[in-house]
Design a protein around this motif. Structure first.
Motif, PDB file in Angstrom:
ATOM      1  N   ASN A 514       0.685  17.127  -6.388  1.00 51.19           N
ATOM      2  CA  ASN A 514      -0.359  18.096  -5.861  1.00 51.19           C
ATOM      3  C   ASN A 514      -0.036  19.385  -6.277  1.00 51.19           C
ATOM      4  OD1 ASN A 514       1.918  18.617  -4.362  1.00 51.19           O
ATOM      5  ND2 ASN A 514       1.351  17.532  -2.514  1.00 51.19           N
ATOM      6  N   ALA A 515       0.982  19.642  -6.908  1.00 54.47           N
ATOM      7  CA  ALA A 515       1.228  21.123  -7.384  1.00 54.47           C
ATOM      8  C   ALA A 515       0.058  21.708  -8.234  1.00 54.47           C
ATOM      9  CB  ALA A 515       2.510  21.194  -8.348  1.00 54.47           C
ATOM     10  N   GLN A 516      -0.610  20.774  -9.125  1.00 56.73           N
ATOM     11  CA  GLN A 516      -1.728  21.344 -10.027  1.00 56.73           C
ATOM     12  C   GLN A 516      -2.802  21.811  -8.913  1.00 56.73           C
ATOM     13  OE1 GLN A 516      -2.696  18.576 -12.909  1.00 56.73           O
ATOM     14  NE2 GLN A 516      -4.372  19.721 -13.581  1.00 56.73           N
ATOM     15  N   ALA A 517      -3.261  20.862  -8.074  1.00 55.54           N
ATOM     16  CA  ALA A 517      -4.243  21.169  -6.926  1.00 55.54           C
ATOM     17  C   ALA A 517      -4.137  22.432  -6.363  1.00 55.54           C
ATOM     18  CB  ALA A 517      -4.385  20.117  -6.133  1.00 55.54           C
ATOM     19  N   VAL A 518      -2.780  22.855  -6.045  1.00 55.91           N
ATOM     20  CA  VAL A 518      -2.615  23.843  -5.383  1.00 55.91           C
ATOM     21  C   VAL A 518      -2.701  25.442  -6.506  1.00 55.91           C
ATOM     22  CG1 VAL A 518      -0.679  25.454  -4.380  1.00 55.91           C
ATOM     23  CG2 VAL A 518      -0.534  22.916  -3.998  1.00 55.91           C
ATOM     24  N   MET A 519      -2.084  25.206  -7.579  1.00 58.09           N
ATOM     25  CA  MET A 519      -2.038  26.102  -8.398  1.00 58.09           C
ATOM     26  C   MET A 519      -3.768  26.662  -9.037  1.00 58.09           C
ATOM     27  SD  MET A 519       0.628  27.513  -8.555  1.00 58.09           S
ATOM     28  CE  MET A 519       0.734  28.696  -9.608  1.00 58.09           C
ATOM     29  N   GLU A 520      -4.307  25.469  -8.960  1.00 55.05           N
ATOM     30  CA  GLU A 520      -5.955  25.728  -9.363  1.00 55.05           C
ATOM     31  C   GLU A 520      -6.679  26.161  -8.374  1.00 55.05           C
ATOM     32  OE1 GLU A 520      -7.114  21.567 -10.839  1.00 55.05           O
ATOM     33  OE2 GLU A 520      -5.984  22.107 -12.599  1.00 55.05           O
ATOM     34  N   LEU A 521      -6.092  26.657  -7.537  1.00 48.91           N
ATOM     35  CA  LEU A 521      -6.923  27.374  -6.237  1.00 48.91           C
ATOM     36  C   LEU A 521      -7.324  28.861  -6.954  1.00 48.91           C
ATOM     37  CD1 LEU A 521      -5.318  27.578  -2.623  1.00 48.91           C
ATOM     38  CD2 LEU A 521      -7.350  26.770  -3.573  1.00 48.91           C
ATOM     39  N   GLY A 522      -6.440  29.144  -7.972  1.00 44.61           N
ATOM     40  CA  GLY A 522      -7.118  30.588  -8.778  1.00 44.61           C
ATOM     41  C   GLY A 522      -7.156  31.702  -8.130  1.00 44.61           C
ATOM     42  N   VAL A 523      -6.553  31.665  -7.048  1.00 41.68           N
ATOM     43  CA  VAL A 523      -6.371  33.169  -6.520  1.00 41.68           C
ATOM     44  C   VAL A 523      -5.216  33.947  -7.253  1.00 41.68           C
ATOM     45  CG1 VAL A 523      -7.537  33.220  -4.208  1.00 41.68           C
ATOM     46  CG2 VAL A 523      -5.616  31.993  -4.242  1.00 41.68           C
ATOM     47  N   PRO A 524      -5.834  34.946  -7.709  1.00 45.45           N
ATOM     48  CA  PRO A 524      -4.744  35.951  -8.568  1.00 45.45           C
ATOM     49  C   PRO A 524      -3.092  35.978  -7.807  1.00 45.45           C
ATOM     50  CG  PRO A 524      -6.467  37.081  -8.189  1.00 45.45           C
ATOM     51  CD  PRO A 524      -6.843  35.900  -7.273  1.00 45.45           C
ATOM     52  N   ASN A 525      -3.312  36.287  -6.423  1.00 47.60           N
ATOM     53  CA  ASN A 525      -1.861  36.580  -5.793  1.00 47.60           C
ATOM     54  C   ASN A 525      -1.106  35.177  -5.652  1.00 47.60           C
ATOM     55  OD1 ASN A 525      -3.778  36.246  -3.835  1.00 47.60           O
ATOM     56  ND2 ASN A 525      -2.515  37.589  -2.377  1.00 47.60           N
ATOM     57  N   LEU A 526      -1.557  34.099  -5.715  1.00 50.18           N
ATOM     58  CA  LEU A 526      -0.860  32.916  -5.612  1.00 50.18           C
ATOM     59  C   LEU A 526       0.046  32.718  -6.774  1.00 50.18           C
ATOM     60  CD1 LEU A 526       0.013  30.437  -4.011  1.00 50.18           C
ATOM     61  CD2 LEU A 526      -1.972  29.306  -5.096  1.00 50.18           C
TER      62      LEU A 526
END
Ligand SMILES: Nc1ncnc2c1ncn2[C@@H]1O[C@H](COP(=O)(O)OP(=O)(O)OP(=O)(O)O)[C@@H](O)[C@H]1O
Ligand SMILES: Cc1ncc(CO)c(N)n1
Ligand SMILES: [Mg+2]
Length: 560
Positions: A514-526
Motif C-alpha cells: 500500500n506504500a504506493q497508494a500513500v505516496m500517490e496522494l500527491g500532497v507536496p509536504n507528504l
C-alpha cells in the motif's frame, strides 16, 4: 509595541496588546504627580510617551513578570584574537556556566595557535572609563582579572575596586603566554604584591607566575607548589591556587590550593592534547562564575577544575589552526556539531522504526537490524525500544548512532528525551501523550530534530507552534504495532498534510502493498512513509528495505 491612546473625560487611557488586551488607565489626579510630566491637558507627546512607558511597567508588574538579577562576572583582561584565552575565554566559560559576563579590555593581542604576534595596550584612562561604565551601572558580583599589562592599569583597577566594593575578586596573575610571550612584564610585580593581591579573594598563578611573584624561586615539584602557595598567601590574598598545568607531562595535572590553614590537592589525570590554550583563564573565570552564583571558595575551585578537565577532554582531537597551542572547547560541543548535518525533509522518505519484540522474535540485535535497514536504503532511523531497561536502551542508542553517523543517516529516539540527550542522538519522535513538544524543544535546544505524532489539523497546528520539525501522521491503515490506535485513513492523512506547512511522514500499517497508494496522494509536504513490521517483522531486513525503496521510488515517479 502597538499602543492606542485615548482620552475620556479627565482620564487618559492606554490599551496595548499585552496579555488579554488589558486596559490601563492613568488618572491625572492619581498618577501625574508621581511622574515627571507636565500637568497640561490635552497631554503633550512627551507626556503620552512617558505615560505609556509607565503603564507598560505597571502592566508587567500586574502580569507578575518577576525580574531576576542574574549572577554577573566582570572580567578585566586582554583580548585574544585567537579566542582561546583572555576575554574570549572568560565570556565563553561564563556563558557555559550560566553566568553573565561583562568585559573591560586592557590590551588587544594579535594571537593565534602559533603564538603572540603583537600586543596593543589600551590607554590607562580608557581602562578607567570602561571600569566606570560597568561598575557604576551593572553591579557585577565578582571581578576576575587576567592580563593587566602595566603598573598604571593595575593601580587604576585597584582604585576602582576600592570605590565599588564587590562580593569577590579573583586574580589570575597572567604574565607569560604558554608560547613564552610576555603579556605583563616585571614592572607590574610591585603593584601586584602591594596593591592587588592583598585585595584578592583568590589568586591563581601557574608555575612560572608563582615563581615570578616570589622573586624567581624555581618551582618544579608538587612539594614546591605547596611552599609557593604558602609564601604567596603571606603577600595577602585570602586563598591561593598554584596550577600545575606546566608540571612534567608524566605527572597528573595537580593544582595546590591553600586557604591559610589547610592545603588541598586538586588532581586530574593529564589529558594528552595540544589544545590547552586558555585553560588558566578558563579556570579563573569559572571560579569567578561559581562565586557569583553563591558558591563557597573550595567548591567553586572544585567545579572549575572539573569543568576545565571536561573542556580539555572534549577538545582532545579538534583541529583549529596549524600551531601547537589550540584552544579548548568551552561549550563542549564543537565536535558533535561537525558530525551532525541539518535536517532535510527528504530524510523522511523511507523512515525505519525499530521494534524490540520483532527483533527478538527473529533473533537479531537492534544494531544488526539498523545496519541492515541502512544498507537497504532507509533514510532515517527511529529507535522505538519499548519494554527495555533504560541502560540497555542507552547502549543501543550509542551503538546505532555510530553506524548512523558513518552513513550520514539521522537517528531519532522514540519518546525518551533523556536517552536522546545522553546518547547525543539527532532528535526524538514524541506522541500526543508524551512530553509536550515545546518542553522537549527547550530541553533539546534548537538543533535537534523533533517529530510529533498528529491525527488532526489542530494537533498539526500545535506541533508547528511548539517548534516541531516534522509530523508523523497515522495510523493510515490498521496495525498491530500500536494498541488502541485510531485509524485515520488516507483522507485523514491528507487533511493533516493540507493543514500544515511541516513535512509529514505517513505511518501505520504501511508496507509493500500500500506504500504506493500513500505516496500517490500527491500532497507536496507528504515526504515519505514510516514502517515497522514491513521491515522488521520479516526474516531479511535488508531485502525488505530494498524492495520497499523500489516501490517508493516508482510511486514518486508516477506521482511526478
Ligand atoms: N593536559 C592537561 N590535562 C588536565 N588538566 C590540565 C592540563 N593542562 C592544564 N590542566 C589544568 O588546567 C588548569 C590551568 O592550568 P595551567 O597551568 O595550564 O594554567 P595557565 O598556564 O595559566 O594556562 P594558560 O596560560 O594556557 O591559560 C589547571 O587546573 C591545570 O591543572
Ligand atoms: C589575552 C591573553 N590573556 C591571557 C593569556 C594566557 O593564556 C593569553 N595567552 N592571552
Ligand atoms: Mg595563565
Amino acid at each position: 509595541m502597538n499602543y492606542l491612546l485615548a482620552k475620556e473625560k479627565r482620564k487618559c487611557y492606554a490599551t496595548y496588546p499585552v496579555k488579554n488586551h488589558k486596559r490601563y488607565a492613568v488618572s491625572r489626579e492619581s498618577h501625574v504627580d508621581s511622574l515627571p510630566f507636565p500637568k497640561q491637558f490635552p497631554p503633550s507627546l512627551t507626556w503620552r510617551i512617558s505615560a505609556l512607558r509607565f503603564l507598560h511597567l505597571k502592566a508587567m508588574q500586574d502580569d507578575n513578570v518577576s525580574k531576576v538579577r542574574v549572577p554577573h562576572v566582570l572580567t578585566v583582561a586582554g583580548s585574544d584574537s585567537g579566542a582561546g584565552a583572555g576575554i574570549q575565554a572568560d565570556l565563553k566559560a561564563c556563558a557555559a556556566r550560566g553566568v553573565y559576563c561583562s568585559t573591560v579590555i586592557t590590551a588587544v593581542t594579535a594571537q593565534n595557535t602559533v603564538g603572540v604576534q603583537g600586543v596593543n595596550i589600551v590607554p590607562e584612562d580608557f581602562v578607567a572609563e570602561q571600569l566606570r561604565s560597568i561598575l557604576s551601572d551593572m553591579s557585577p558580583n565578582v571581578v576576575k582579572t587576567g592580563m593587566l599589562p602595566s603598573a598604571g592599569i593595575v593601580k587604576t583597577l585597584c582604585q576602582s575596586l576600592k570605590e565599588f566594593p564587590l562580593q569577590a575578586l579573583v586574580v589570575d596573575p597572567v604574565m607569560v603566554s604558554t608560547s613564552g610571550h610576555t603579556l605583563a612584564g616585571p614592572s607590574i610585580l610591585d603593584s601586584f604584591r602591594e596593591e592587588l593581591l592583598p585585595m584578592a579573594d583568590i589568586v591563581t598563578p601557574n608555575l612560572k607566575e608563582a615563581s615570578a611573584l616570589l622573586g624567581g624561586v624555581p618551582l618544579e615539584t608538587i612539594a614546591d607548589m605547596h611552599s609557593a602557595a604558602k609564601a604567596i598567601h603571606d603577600i595577602g590574598p585570602r586563598n591561593v591556587l598554584v596550577k600545575g598545568g606546566d608540571l612534567p607531562a608524566s605527572l597528573d595535572a595537580v593544582d595546590v590550593f591553600y586557604d591559610g590553614n589547610d592545603f588541598y590537592e586538586f588532581r586530574s589525570s593529564r589529558i594528552m592534547t595540544p589544545n590547552t590554550h586558555g585553560t588558566g583563564c578558563t579556570l579563573a573565570s569559572t571560579v569567578a562564575a561559581e562565586l557569583a552564583k553563591g558558591s563557597q571558595m573550595l567548591s567553586a575551585v572544585k567545579v572549575a577544575k572539573r569543568y576545565v578537565e571536561a573542556a580539555l577532554s572534549y577538545s582532545k582531537n579538534i583541529v583549529i589552526g596549524g600551531g601547537c597551542q589550540g584552544p579548548i572547547d568551552h561549550l563542549l560541543k564543537l565536535k558533535s556539531n561537525v558530525q551532525r548535518r541539518p535536517f532535510d525533509p527528504c530524510d523522511l522518505f523511507l523512515y525505519a522504526v525499530t521494534d524490540s519484540r520483532m527483533n527478538k522474535k527473529w533473533g537479531r540485535s537492534v544494531v544488526d537490524a539498523v545496519k541492515a535497514a541502512i544498507e537497504g536504503g532507509a533514510s532515517i532511523i527511529q529507535l522505538r525500544e519499548k519494554e527495555v531497561e533504560t541502560s540497555d536502551f542507552l547502549e543501543a542508542a550509542k551503538a546505532c548512532l555510530k553506524i548512523c553517523r558513518v552513513h550520514g543517516i539521522p537517528l531519532l529516539i522514540n519518546d525518551r528525551i533523556d536517552v536522546a540527550l545522553a546518547s547525543d542522538a539527532d532528535g526524538v519522535h514524541i506522541g500526543q501523550s508524551d512530553m509536550p513538544a515545546h518542553v522537549a524543544r527547550a530541553l533539546l535546544g534548537p538543533d535537534k530534530i523533533i517529530g510529533v505524532s498528529c491525527k488532526t489539523p489542530e494537533q498539526a497546528q500545535q506541533a508547528w507552534i511548539d517548534g516541531a520539525d516534522y509530523i508523523g501522521s497515522g495510523g493510515v491503515y490498521p496495525t498491530n504495532t500500536k494498541e488502541n490506535n485510531k485509524t485515520i485513513g488516507l483522507d485523514g492523512l491528507k487533511t493533516v498534510c493540507l493543514s500544515s506547512k511541516l513535512p509529514v511522514v505517513a505511518i501505520g500499517g504501511i508496507g509493500m502493498s500500500n506504500a504506493q497508494a500513500v505516496m500517490e496522494l500527491g500532497v507536496p509536504n507528504l515526504k515519505g512513509v514510516a514502517v515497522v513490521s514491513a521491515l522488521f517483522d520479516r526474516e531479511c531486513v535488508l531485502t525488505e528495505t530494498r524492495k520497499l525503496l523500489e516501490v517508493l521510488k516508482e510511486s514518486t515517479k508516477v506521482a511526478n
